[in-house]
Design a protein around this motif. Structure first.
Motif, PDB file in Angstrom:
ATOM      1  N   TYR A 125     -13.774   7.558  12.000  1.00 57.16           N
ATOM      2  CA  TYR A 125     -13.691   8.591  10.963  1.00 57.16           C
ATOM      3  C   TYR A 125     -14.872   9.557  11.000  1.00 57.16           C
ATOM      4  N   GLY A 150     -10.726   4.132  -1.595  1.00 59.59           N
ATOM      5  CA  GLY A 150     -10.667   4.003  -0.133  1.00 59.59           C
ATOM      6  C   GLY A 150     -11.417   5.200   0.430  1.00 59.59           C
ATOM      7  N   ASP A 172     -14.659   1.468  -1.863  1.00 57.73           N
ATOM      8  CA  ASP A 172     -14.081   1.017  -0.594  1.00 57.73           C
ATOM      9  C   ASP A 172     -14.439  -0.464  -0.396  1.00 57.73           C
ATOM     10  N   PRO A 173     -13.472  -1.282   0.074  1.00 58.10           N
ATOM     11  CA  PRO A 173     -13.776  -2.699   0.267  1.00 58.10           C
ATOM     12  C   PRO A 173     -14.588  -2.974   1.526  1.00 58.10           C
ATOM     13  N   SER A 200     -11.896  -3.010  -4.291  1.00 59.17           N
ATOM     14  CA  SER A 200     -10.524  -2.710  -3.876  1.00 59.17           C
ATOM     15  C   SER A 200      -9.798  -1.879  -4.924  1.00 59.17           C
ATOM     16  N   ALA A 201      -8.801  -1.144  -4.450  1.00 54.22           N
ATOM     17  CA  ALA A 201      -7.950  -0.357  -5.350  1.00 54.22           C
ATOM     18  C   ALA A 201      -7.297  -1.251  -6.400  1.00 54.22           C
ATOM     19  N   GLY A 222      -6.905   9.287  -0.023  1.00 50.94           N
ATOM     20  CA  GLY A 222      -6.714   9.857   1.320  1.00 50.94           C
ATOM     21  C   GLY A 222      -6.470   8.747   2.322  1.00 50.94           C
ATOM     22  N   LEU A 224      -4.862   6.151   1.937  1.00 51.63           N
ATOM     23  CA  LEU A 224      -4.992   4.853   1.255  1.00 51.63           C
ATOM     24  C   LEU A 224      -3.622   4.229   0.994  1.00 51.63           C
ATOM     25  N   GLU A 227      -1.963   1.866   3.238  1.00 52.33           N
ATOM     26  CA  GLU A 227      -2.448   0.477   3.317  1.00 52.33           C
ATOM     27  C   GLU A 227      -1.567  -0.443   2.462  1.00 52.33           C
TER      28      GLU A 227
HETATM   29  C1  LIG Z   1      -7.764   5.270   6.871  1.00 55.25           C
HETATM   30  S1  LIG Z   1      -9.219   5.088   5.979  1.00 55.25           S
HETATM   31  C2  LIG Z   1      -9.359   6.628   5.082  1.00 55.25           C
HETATM   32  C3  LIG Z   1     -10.725   6.926   4.614  1.00 55.25           C
HETATM   33  C4  LIG Z   1     -10.882   8.197   3.782  1.00 55.25           C
HETATM   34  N1  LIG Z   1     -10.146   8.119   2.545  1.00 55.25           N
HETATM   35  C5  LIG Z   1     -10.452   9.408   4.572  1.00 55.25           C
HETATM   36  O1  LIG Z   1      -9.413   9.990   4.249  1.00 55.25           O
HETATM   37  O2  LIG Z   1     -11.160   9.789   5.508  1.00 55.25           O
HETATM   38  C6  LIG Z   1      -8.609   4.011   4.737  1.00 55.25           C
HETATM   39  C7  LIG Z   1      -9.712   3.460   3.872  1.00 55.25           C
HETATM   40  O3  LIG Z   1      -9.113   2.633   2.878  1.00 55.25           O
HETATM   41  C8  LIG Z   1      -9.933   1.508   2.705  1.00 55.25           C
HETATM   42  N2  LIG Z   1      -9.135   0.445   2.098  1.00 55.25           N
HETATM   43  C9  LIG Z   1      -8.394  -0.489   2.702  1.00 55.25           C
HETATM   44  N3  LIG Z   1      -7.822  -1.313   1.807  1.00 55.25           N
HETATM   45  C10 LIG Z   1      -8.222  -0.874   0.590  1.00 55.25           C
HETATM   46  C11 LIG Z   1      -8.011  -1.316  -0.731  1.00 55.25           C
HETATM   47  N4  LIG Z   1      -7.268  -2.390  -1.000  1.00 55.25           N
HETATM   48  N5  LIG Z   1      -8.596  -0.639  -1.736  1.00 55.25           N
HETATM   49  C12 LIG Z   1      -9.372   0.439  -1.489  1.00 55.25           C
HETATM   50  N6  LIG Z   1      -9.611   0.903  -0.246  1.00 55.25           N
HETATM   51  C13 LIG Z   1      -9.053   0.259   0.779  1.00 55.25           C
HETATM   52  C14 LIG Z   1     -10.441   1.198   4.097  1.00 55.25           C
HETATM   53  O4  LIG Z   1     -11.616   0.417   4.087  1.00 55.25           O
HETATM   54  C15 LIG Z   1     -10.674   2.599   4.644  1.00 55.25           C
HETATM   55  O5  LIG Z   1     -11.981   3.052   4.404  1.00 55.25           O
END
Ligand SMILES: C[S@@+](CC[C@H](N)C(=O)[O-])C[C@H]1O[C@@H](n2cnc3c(N)ncnc32)[C@H](O)[C@@H]1O
Length: 340
Positions: A125, A150, A172-173, A200-201, A222, A224, A227
């Motif tokens: 990223y 996230g 972010d986790p 976590s979310a 974004g 997120l 996931e």
């Molecule tokens: C694909 S990355 C996107 C990062 C950022 N939002 C961006 O758009 O550049 C997804 C992010 O979601 C986080 N993530 C994964 N599971 C999550 C959860 N249960 N709650 C919050 N964040 C989470 C990951 O650690 C990661 O940093």
């Protein structure tokens, strides 16, 4: 006319080229190739056998568009030396999700999210740049408090808070992402307005106090939601919690339309690659149409009020402006018209 799909020999060539580029990145051979280099120079600079280097560089030149050749000299093709986003994509598929892609059937069986290399994902990223469309969408809603769930490296949050006088929270986790996020906030000099917390979310209520939650008028998600794309019910359950914790808030969803689950007509390799890592990591392929996304928001009592679609190669990504269910007590949010 549809191009001939690659045959098995083409695939093997791609596999060998991928591994070669990966090692060339790790050993910084790619950096040397930003200018024209003879094979002798590459061989000396990187301690690679001369004759072997000649064959390998010729191989990449012949089976891909990665290199240019002029006589005895090679260099990176301008589309790879002048733009860097490809490096993030490469790190994502060979680093962050590399183990899963190497063992797809076993990874799928275990649905092992644990197989994601989160540090590699954080590195991937770092090559990303924020989309002006996303920034403008958030700015136009003029939020007082922004929660980025996230948040990854929190570059979007830092950019928003640098433009408008909003407070920011990033969650972010991943420890690697939180460290990177705190670095972004510090280099933007925004430590007094942006807080990064590991969490976590699904448990935001444990990470943010009620008082903090009340100061938030816009949530940014974004990449997120994908996931949580294992099932519609998982997505609805997340939206439902967000509505309970942040009633009436704006939710900005940035994600992509999946392709390989439905009958959508052919997309392209970039979309397919994203779909397969979604499945291998147990996240699930995101819904394939805006209508489907809209029905998921509705099932959680939320409303999709605007759609902006963009494309990266063949990947259809979007910005959804969603209003969460419920009534927001704070009168401070000044909304703009977003109807389409
Ligand atoms: C694909 S990355 C996107 C990062 C950022 N939002 C961006 O758009 O550049 C997804 C992010 O979601 C986080 N993530 C994964 N599971 C999550 C959860 N249960 N709650 C919050 N964040 C989470 C990951 O650690 C990661 O940093």
């Amino acid at each position: 006319v549809r191009a001939r799909p690659p045959n098995v020999i083409d695939l093997l060539g791609g596999y060998a080229a991928t591994n070669l580029i990966r090692e060339m990145l790790a050993r910084r051979v790619v950096d040397s190739l930003h200018e024209w280099r003879t094979v002798a120079e590459i061989s000396r600079l990187h301690r690679i056998d001369h004759d072997g280097a000649l064959v390998l560089l010729n191989f990449l030149y012949c089976c891909s568009d990665f290199l240019q050749r002029r006589g005895e000299r090679f260099r990176l093709a301008p589309r790879y030396s002048e733009h860097h986003a490809w490096r993030g994509v490469f790190e994502k598929f060979t680093g962050a999700y590399g183990q899963m892609i190497a063992k797809p059937l076993s990874a799928h069986r275990s649905g092992a999210d644990a197989g994601i290399d989160r540090s590699a994902l954080a590195r991937a990223y770092s090559w990303d740049s924020e989309s002006p469309v996303v920034i403008k969408t958030i700015e136009d809603l003029r939020p007082d408090g922004v929660l980025d769930i996230g948040c990854g490296r929190a570059t979007l949050l830092a950019e928003i808070c640098a433009r408008i006088p909003a407070e920011g929270w990033g969650i972010d986790p991943s420890g690697a992402m939180c460290r990177a996020a705190r670095g972004s906030v510090a280099s933007a000099g925004l430590q007094s307005r942006i807080v990064i917390r590991r969490g976590s979310a699904l448990t935001i209520n444990q990470v943010l106090s009620l008082q903090e939650r009340r100061r938030i008028s816009l949530i940014y998600a974004g990449s997120l939601m994908n996931e949580f794309a294992r099932s519609d019910a998982t997505l609805v359950a997340l939206l439902d919690r967000l509505s309970r914790w942040f009633p009436g808030c704006w939710l900005i969803v940035v994600d992509y339309l999946g392709a390989l689950t439905g009958r959508r007509k052919r997309a392209g390799n970039y979309t397919y690659l994203n779909d397969i890592v979604q499945v291998l990591s147990g996240q699930g392929v995101p819904p394939a149409s805006h209508e489907k996304w809209s029905s998921i928001y509705r099932a959680a009592g939320a409303q999709l009020s605007d759609i902006i679609e963009g494309r990266t190669l063949d990947l259809r990504w979007f910005v959804h402006v969603v209003r969460l269910r419920g009534y927001r007590h704070s009168a401070k949010l000044r909304s703009t018209s977003t109807g389409k």
